[in-house]
Design an enzyme around this catalytic site. Structure first.
Site, PDB file in Angstrom:
ATOM      1  N   SER A 289      68.869 -54.682 -62.382  1.00 51.59           N
ATOM      2  CA  SER A 289      69.545 -54.523 -63.879  1.00 51.59           C
ATOM      3  C   SER A 289      68.770 -55.521 -64.731  1.00 51.59           C
ATOM      4  CB  SER A 289      70.783 -54.453 -63.777  1.00 51.59           C
ATOM      5  OG  SER A 289      71.518 -54.250 -65.036  1.00 51.59           O
TER       6      SER A 289
ATOM      7  N   ASP B 219      73.641 -43.099 -62.335  1.00 48.46           N
ATOM      8  CA  ASP B 219      73.414 -44.365 -63.098  1.00 48.46           C
ATOM      9  C   ASP B 219      74.088 -44.035 -64.717  1.00 48.46           C
ATOM     10  OD1 ASP B 219      73.270 -47.011 -64.513  1.00 48.46           O
ATOM     11  OD2 ASP B 219      71.575 -47.301 -63.166  1.00 48.46           O
TER      12      ASP B 219
ATOM     13  N   HIS C 241      74.911 -47.348 -60.611  1.00 48.33           N
ATOM     14  CA  HIS C 241      74.069 -48.676 -61.104  1.00 48.33           C
ATOM     15  C   HIS C 241      74.113 -49.798 -59.899  1.00 48.33           C
ATOM     16  CE1 HIS C 241      72.200 -50.954 -64.225  1.00 48.33           C
ATOM     17  NE2 HIS C 241      72.841 -51.948 -64.103  1.00 48.33           N
TER      18      HIS C 241
END
Length: 254
Positions: free
Chosen positions: A82, A207, A235
């Site tokens: 991320s 996601d 995610h």
């Protein structure tokens, strides 16, 4: 203000650095470390302002990267999840001699949506920023729920993420704000074409923060890179499809 970040190293073998995402800390990698340490020397850092590095602060992406590089291995495979993917990519672009291979997980060179580019709607990021100024623990909790949303094991994933966050000192609100600004403003799409090392991009099909369309868009832009999509994951594929995730990392990083 401390400039030293909290690092932990495990196992033996080629150096592998793991970078966590926004609002989290290095404890999210516990299960991943256990699975990968027989094959690698795994290095886990708490990014500036997070976990045991909560006393550190960096005001932008470049400064975060500089602080991380200070005590990082001389050369390693870098894996960023991320927001951590942006940090790892920035390091790969600006200190390529330190990065043998690059792996990004549920990450994007530009997190904010801007038609036709898919991403997080700017108003969602603005709402997070406003909420953050009022109550950052509620904001992080919402973000965790958003990260797991869509995954068949969403409840379990959120619980694991929450345990990781609560196991270390709370993040510094200033650093959380810097992180949201990075997610809102940074755009590394054009720069990516100059990457010199092998790259693997890992995505979760479900996601909600990094839409799967990002994967196909980058396939066109970066034909020499590898990508893999975890069908059951949102995610946090390293939690949802842990064994398959570790296999992808092992095969690419070896």
């Amino acid at each position: 203000m401390s400039t030293n970040l909290h690092w932990q190293s495990f196992g033996q073998g080629p150096d592998l650095v793991l970078l966590h995402g926004w609002g989290m800390n290095g404890a999210v990698w516990q299960q991943t470390v256990e699975s990968l340490q027989p094959y690698f020397r795994v290095h886990v850092v708490d990014l500036p302002g997070y976990g045991h590095s909560a006393e550190s602060h960096a005001e932008d992406l470049a400064k975060i990267a500089d602080l991380v590089l200070q005590d990082a291995p001389e050369k390693a495979v870098w894996l960023g999840w991320s927001l951590g993917g942006l940090v790892a990519t920035h390091i790969a672009l600006n200190a390529p001699q330190r990065v043998s291979k690059l792996i990004t997980v549920a990450s994007s060179p530009k997190f904010a949506a801007e038609r036709p580019w898919r991403g997080i709607q700017p108003n969602v990021l603005t709402a997070f920023t406003d909420q953050l100024l009022e109550d950052f623990s509620v904001t992080i909790e919402r973000f965790m729920a958003l990260q797991a949303m869509g995954s068949p094991s969403a409840r379990k994933d959120v619980k694991q993420l929450k345990q990781a966050v609560l196991s270390r000192p709370q993040p510094n609100p200033d650093s959380l704000l810097v992180g949201l600004n990075i997610l809102a403003d940074v755009d590394l799409r054009d720069a990516l074409t100059s990457l010199s090392m092998p790259m693997l991009r890992l995505y979760g099909r479900l996601d909600g923060l990094v839409p799967i369309k990002v994967a196909s868009d980058l396939n066109e832009q970066l034909p020499s890179t590898q990508q893999f999509v975890f069908n059951q994951s949102s995610h946090a594929p390293f939690m949802t499809e842990h064994e398959a995730f570790c296999l992808q990392v092992r095969e690419f990083a070896a």
